[in-house]
Scaffold this active site. Structure first.
Site, mmCIF file in Angstrom:
data_model
loop_
_atom_site.group_PDB
_atom_site.id
_atom_site.type_symbol
_atom_site.label_atom_id
_atom_site.label_comp_id
_atom_site.label_asym_id
_atom_site.label_seq_id
_atom_site.Cartn_x
_atom_site.Cartn_y
_atom_site.Cartn_z
ATOM 1 N N SER A 262 25.716 -13.918 -36.988
ATOM 2 C CA SER A 262 25.949 -12.510 -37.299
ATOM 3 C C SER A 262 27.118 -11.928 -36.519
ATOM 4 O O SER A 262 27.884 -11.123 -37.056
ATOM 5 C CB SER A 262 24.679 -11.699 -37.020
ATOM 6 O OG SER A 262 23.595 -12.204 -37.753
ATOM 7 N N HIS A 320 26.347 -7.968 -32.387
ATOM 8 C CA HIS A 320 26.906 -7.366 -33.602
ATOM 9 C C HIS A 320 28.038 -6.403 -33.259
ATOM 10 O O HIS A 320 29.117 -6.442 -33.869
ATOM 11 C CB HIS A 320 25.815 -6.612 -34.361
ATOM 12 C CG HIS A 320 24.819 -7.509 -35.010
ATOM 13 N ND1 HIS A 320 23.879 -7.054 -35.910
ATOM 14 C CD2 HIS A 320 24.599 -8.852 -34.896
ATOM 15 C CE1 HIS A 320 23.132 -8.072 -36.331
ATOM 16 N NE2 HIS A 320 23.547 -9.166 -35.706
#
Length: 365
Positions: A262, A320
């Site tokens: 991610s 992230h």
């Protein structure tokens, strides 16, 4: 004469419940219940330091070793000194990634020019040669040629993630997977997991969602940067986002393993959205609702910032956010500072290749 003291014991019916924790990427909790009756022990006064020392001395004279102290559970320390080595690894790996990508691009251009006539000859022979119908290799080649350059590039990344996903299902590999394919600042292995965890997924849904996003943005990012620069950006983003996660976990004292692509995919997403903010995007399940890439990037950054501040644990919001900020920075500043200044390195590599070929030619005469 010895004095005897009587004591009265009371039986109490109680349930004994215990929890066992397995500290890995996925926290497993099991409960055990038992219906045994247990005697309530009478509390004895704690011994002082002098009494304990006297008892140990008596046991030593009798040749009996004193009982060892119970082991204390390992508690990770919030030491930023442990992050020095990961920081050096992040800087070194990022530099090697972009340096290797520059050399890769040089070799690709060189081989493309040298192999031009060979490709023309191969095409001519293919036309003269009778075609085989139903050949599996031909069908695969046709499918491969139908892909864009971006899709061809990320196919290798998707295959690597699928291979690691299969390795998670092998029981004999669990210790190795936990050690090297999950990233945790409190772990003994700190550096290589920063890269390997980028290709690691335990959940099929997690891997499928990440690979779908990467596949969707592959054509845009490769057309924007080229496959060599994209690979350098992707690999560096995985390490950089993991280092940001290390810093966040150490600062907050919330240790725990993480894995997944991610962080690197957020860099790709942020780079495309920053370069093309007016591009229209849609959710796969709701294709009728579209929004601009710029607004999508703002919403993602706001969500991860909120999750980081409030301490949400469902995602690694620090990774992230670190990946997204790195993608924005690279499009605005990094491309000019890093990639456009690769010429000295390419020139050094060219001179090295030229001298090496010259020395080989002289030696063969």
């Amino acid at each position: 004469m010895m004095a005897l003291r009587a004591s009265v014991f009371r039986w109490v019916s109680e349930d004994i419940s215990s929890k066992h924790y397995l500290t890995n990427r996925f926290t497993l909790q099991t409960q055990q219940r038992s219906g045994f009756r247990k005697v309530a022990k009478r509390e004895e006064p704690k011994k002082g330091v002098a009494e304990e020392a006297e008892q140990n001395e008596i046991l030593h004279k009798k040749g009996v070793a004193p009982a060892p102290d119970p082991p204390t559970p390992h508690v990770p320390t919030r030491s930023f000194g442990r992050l020095v080595k990961p920081l050096v690894f992040t800087i070194g790996f990022t530099g090697c990634s972009f340096g290797g990508a520059a050399i890769w691009q040089y070799e690709s251009l060189k081989s493309r020019v040298q192999g031009y006539f060979n490709d023309v000859k191969a095409d001519w022979l293919e036309k003269k040669r009778p075609q085989k119908q139903g050949d599996l290799g031909k069908q695969v080649s046709k499918w491969w040629n139908s892909l864009s350059d971006g899709q061809k590039t990320v196919t290798g990344i998707i295959a690597a993630n699928a291979l690691v996903f299969c390795c998670w299902r092998v029981p004999s590999l669990q210790r190795t997977m936990l050690k090297y394919f999950t990233s945790d600042p409190s772990s003994k292995a700190l550096c290589w997991p920063m890269l390997l965890s980028t290709f690691s997924h335990y959940s099929l849904f997690h891997m499928a969602a990440n690979m779908y996003v990467l596949w969707s943005f592959s054509s845009s990012i490769v057309n924007l940067m080229g496959k060599e620069q994209f690979m350098a950006l992707y690999l560096s983003a995985g390490v950089i986002s993991t280092f940001v996660s290390y810093v966040s976990k150490t600062a907050m004292g919330r240790f725990g393993p993480s894995l997944g692509a991610s962080g690197a995919i957020m860099t790709v997403l942020a780079a495309v959205c920053t370069k093309m903010p007016e591009a229209k995007l849609a959710i796969i399940f709701l294709p009728m609702y579209t929004f601009t890439a710029g607004n999508a990037l703002k919403a993602i950054v706001a969500l991860d910032t909120t999750g980081l501040i409030l301490g949400w644990r469902f995602f690694d919001h620090a990774a992230h956010l670190g990946g997204a900020l790195f993608g924005i920075w690279y499009i605005i500043y990094g491309h000019e500072l890093v990639w456009k200044n690769r010429e000295p390195l390419v020139k050094l590599w060219h001179d090295f290749r030229t001298r090496g070929r010259g020395a080989g030619g002289n030696g063969s005469k």
